[in-house]
Structures are given as structure tokens and as C-alpha cells.
Write an enzyme that holds these catalytic residues in place. Structure first.
Site, PDB file in Angstrom:
ATOM      1  N   ASP A 189       0.827  -1.208   0.000  1.00 58.06           N
ATOM      2  CA  ASP A 189       0.000   0.000   0.000  1.00 58.06           C
ATOM      3  C   ASP A 189       0.856   1.250   0.000  1.00 58.06           C
ATOM      4  O   ASP A 189       0.544   2.238  -0.667  1.00 58.06           O
ATOM      5  CB  ASP A 189      -0.956   0.023   1.195  1.00 58.06           C
ATOM      6  N   LYS A 235      -4.249  -1.605   5.968  1.00 54.54           N
ATOM      7  CA  LYS A 235      -3.405  -1.178   7.098  1.00 54.54           C
ATOM      8  C   LYS A 235      -4.088  -1.464   8.428  1.00 54.54           C
ATOM      9  O   LYS A 235      -3.465  -1.901   9.387  1.00 54.54           O
ATOM     10  CB  LYS A 235      -3.080   0.317   6.965  1.00 54.54           C
TER      11      LYS A 235
END
Ligand code: URA
Length: 426
Positions: A163, A189
Site C-alpha cells: 500500500d 493497514k
């Protein structure tokens, strides 16, 4: 199994769906550097236009999680609950919220970021406190969660590294504003972080990523779906971001306002949203406690002080003040009917509170404060905004951002609702 990146890009471009193995291959090989930035940019743009269906999105998110470590808070004696905001102007809510919820018995692991663009970063704000440090080891973080209950620190590079790389790429290729890619980015996350429960604050309006209410609700539903599918008890509030929150946007100025809230004062909208999110977080964590009482009793302030001190900060040290301040006066007589969050965010950024590119320094004392908000009557020429900066050559551009930022009405009016929707199902 091996795939051809160009073939996968063509498939997505033409509206075909990508299989699980193909997505896993793509994310893994992009993270390793075998799929190039050019190829991933093209894929991001194809997804921007074509989207991802639910199966593709779930696989994409899990594939990003699998590129890094997963944290484990199961050894803690307190239930874990986190909050994530999609980002807004003057959004300092994390600062009073984390110690408040911790003071009610939860463990709040807030892995935060630095700001990019017109919305500030939580770590940039806290770094205005002398001595405070954002980088903790996992062991330090666990100890602080057990002993203090709240930690706000930098997300380590080991958490969903795919990411990190992809977000930086999207940022420079015009592909940030995509519901599936924002959802996968945030939720990868949060799921990797290992919190048991999560409350999302999805901002909507002029100062938010998502300008329209319907898009914001769709983003909230998508993220709630991903969280619940991963076993994280997830709820979202969709909240107004047409008007900046509170009376300050910047770094140290937002810390000062958060401390006012913890001391029992502060702007009513900041207090209202802090309490609304605290109630949701405590309910998700299964804790029966009254956050209003924890705020009024000073317990939340005690936890704030312990949280700052545990990370090397001095909670009694004066916050930095800007070398230059300048007042911007009200442009008309009347009642404030609107204040453009984007304009205020841009002014704060131009004063030095934010950065143009990753790694740029920010000024701890830079920002904008204002002394009247929606529904308040002002007179033409009366001081309205104060600009704070260490570099006076920035003031003219900040002033320009604030021209026409305020709408004035003749009649008294009230600020609309702050919490617009509560989403607990995909
Ligand atoms: N915040 C994130 O972490 N990711 C996005 O894509 C947008 C906002």
C-alpha cells in the site's frame, strides 16, 4: 502460476474481472519491483474507471496485507479499538479521542501518518510538542498500550508495504479518488494492525476526498464490509466536512485546541464529534462507560499527559508560536453561513503547515485560527482569521486562498448536523 502484467491491464481496461491468483501475483510482483511503476499506474487508472467487484476487492486487500507483517495485540488485558478518519481540515479529533477512550478502559493503537496536501497529518501536529517522538518499536507500543491505554505513533514500514508503494504512485497519477482503492488502502493497514474493533469517520463535502454524500456512504459501506469480513468489528460515521472543524487548522494550533477540549472546553463541534466517535468506539469494544464523564472528570486529560510523556514529550512545555501573525478581517456584515474547508486547508498549507511532497519539513507553529464560525454574527472589518507562519513571504498566498472563503447571510441560522449517517452494514 505466472501472468503477463500487460494482459492483466488489458483485461481490466476492457471491463473483465481479475481472478484471485492474478491479483495476488500482481500485488506481490509490484511490491518486489517485477511489475513496473508504469504498468501499475496503468492498472490503477483502469481500476479507477472500471472498479473492482467485491471478490476482487477482498482479494486485493488481502494480497496487500500479505506483503507485510500482522501485529498481534492479543496479549493485552484491555480490548483494542481504533479509529480512522478519511481526512479533513481542522480534523484534530484523534488527539483528544485516543486518550479519552483509553481513559474509559480500552487500548487504542493509533498508527498514523504525516500529512500530504491540504489535510494535516496527526504526527505533524503532535511533533509540535517539544520532545515527542513518533517512531516506536512494536515492543514499546505494546508496553504503552498496556500501561497507558493509548498510543499514537508512526505506522512502521512493515505494515502493508504494497500500500505504501501503491499510495505514493496513486498520489502522482491522479488515481487516489477511487472507492475500491481507498477502501483497500485504508483497510489493509487497519486489518494488518490487528485491532479487534474499528470506527471509521468518513468525511463528506468540500474539504473531503469524497465531495458527494452518496459517494461517501458508498465508501463507508465498502470499508465496513471489508472490516467485518476480516473479523474486525467495524462501524462508520459519515460526517460533514464542508466546514472546517473547530477554530484552528495547522499543527501546534490544533494541539492547543485539543488540550482545550481535554480541559473541558474547546469548540462545540470538536467536542460533539469526539464524544460521538468515543461512544461508537466504546460500544464496538464492549465497554459500558460514559465518555462525557471521563472528559469532565479530567481522567482523559491525565491519560493525554501520560501518553505524551511516554513518547518523550513534555506535556507542560509551551507550544511553539509563529514568528509572524497577520489578521484577516470579515469581508461583510452578517451571519456566517458557510466557511470553505478547502480554502482554509489551502491557506494553512501555504503558511507552511503542510508539505508539497513526501519528506518536506513542516512548520510546527504554522496554521490558521478563526474566532467565529457558522451562525455567528460578524461586522465588516472585524478580525476573523489569524494567519500564523515563520516565513512572512507566505502570507499573501494564504490571504488569496481565503478570499470569498466565507459566505454571509442576513438572517440567523444554525450549523447543520455534523454526523450525517451511521453505517454498520456493507
Ligand atoms: N488514506 C489512505 O490511507 N489511503 C487512501 O487511499 C486514501 C486515504
Amino acid at each position: 502460476m505466472s501472468y503477463d502484467a500487460v494482459e492483466l491491464i488489458r483485461m481490466k481496461r476492457d471491463g473483465d474481472r481479475l481472478g484471485d491468483e492474478a491479483i495476488e501475483w500482481l500485488i506481490r510482483h509490484y511490491t518486489d519491483g517485477d511489475v513496473t511503476a508504469e504498468q501499475m499506474s496503468a492498472m490503477a487508472m483502469a481500476i479507477f474507471f472500471r472498479g473492482l467487484d467485491l471478490q476482487e476487492l477482498s482479494t486485493w486487500t488481502n494480497a496487500m496485507i500479505a506483503t507485510g507483517e500482522r501485529m498481534d495485540f492479543s496479549s493485552l488485558s484491555r480490548p483494542t479499538v481504533d479509529k480512522h478518519s478519511t481526512g479533513g481540515v481542522g480534523d484534530k479529533i484523534t488527539l483528544p479521542l485516543a486518550p479519552l477512550v483509553a481513559a474509559c478502559g480500552a487500548a487504542v493503537p493509533q498508527l498514523s501518518g504525516r500529512g500530504l496536501g491540504h489535510t494535516g497529518g496527526t504526527l505533524d501536529k503532535l511533533e509540535a510538542i517539544p520532545g515527542w517522538r513518533a517512531d516506536l518499536t512494536n515492543a514499546e507500543m505494546l508496553r504503552q498500550l498496556e500501561e497507558v491505554g493509548a498510543v499514537i505513533c508512526a505506522a512502521g514500514s512493515g505494515l502493508a508495504p504494497a500500500d505504501k508503494k501503491l499510495y505514493a504512485l496513486r498520489d502522482v497519477t491522479g488515481t487516489v479518488e477511487s472507492i475500491p482503492m481507498i477502501s483497500a488502502s485504508i483497510m489493509s493497514k487497519k486489518i494488518a494492525e490487528g485491532t479487534a474493533a474499528l470506527v471509521l469517520d468518513v468525511k463528506t463535502g468540500a474539504g473531503a476526498f469524497m465531495k458527494s454524500y452518496d459517494e461517501s456512504v458508498a465508501l463507508a459501506r465498502t470499508m465496513v464490509g471489508l472490516g467485518q469480513a476480516a473479523g474486525v468489528n467495524t462501524v462508520a460515521l459519515v460526517t460533514d466536512m464542508n466546514t472546517p472543524l473547530g477554530r484552528s487548522a495547522g499543527n501546534g494550533v490544533e494541539v492547543a485546541e485539543s488540550i482545550e477540549v481535554l480541559a473541558g472546553g474547546g469548540p462545540s463541534d470538536v467536542v460533539e464529534l469526539t464524544l460521538a466517535l468515543a461512544r461508537e468506539m466504546l460500544a464496538c469494544a464492549g465497554i459500558d462507560a460514559d465518555p462525557e464523564r471521563a472528559l469532565a472528570s479530567g481522567r482523559a486529560m491525565d491519560t493525554w499527559r501520560a501518553m505524551i510523556a511516554a513518547q518523550g514529550g513534555d506535556p507542560d512545555a509551551p507550544l511553539p508560536t509563529a514568528r509572524h501573525t497577520e489578521v484577516v478581517a470579515a469581508e461583510a456584515d452578517g451571519v456566517i453561513a458557510g466557511m470553505d474547508a478547502m480554502a482554509v486547508g489551502l491557506a494553512a498549507w501555504r503558511l507552511g503547515a503542510g508539505r508539497a511532497k513526501q519528506g518536506d519539513p513542516v512548520q510546527a507553529a504554522a496554521g490558521v485560527t478563526w474566532n467565529a464560525s457558522i451562525g455567528d454574527r460578524v461586522a465588516k472589518g472585524q478580525p476573523l482569521f489569524t494567519l500564523h507562519t515563520d516565513t512572512p513571504e507566505r502570507i499573501d498566498r494564504a490571504r488569496e486562498a481565503l478570499v470569498d472563503a466565507v459566505d454571509y447571510a442576513d438572517q440567523p441560522l444554525e450549523r447543520g448536523a455534523l454526523v450525517l449517517a451511521r453505517i454498520d452494514q456493507p
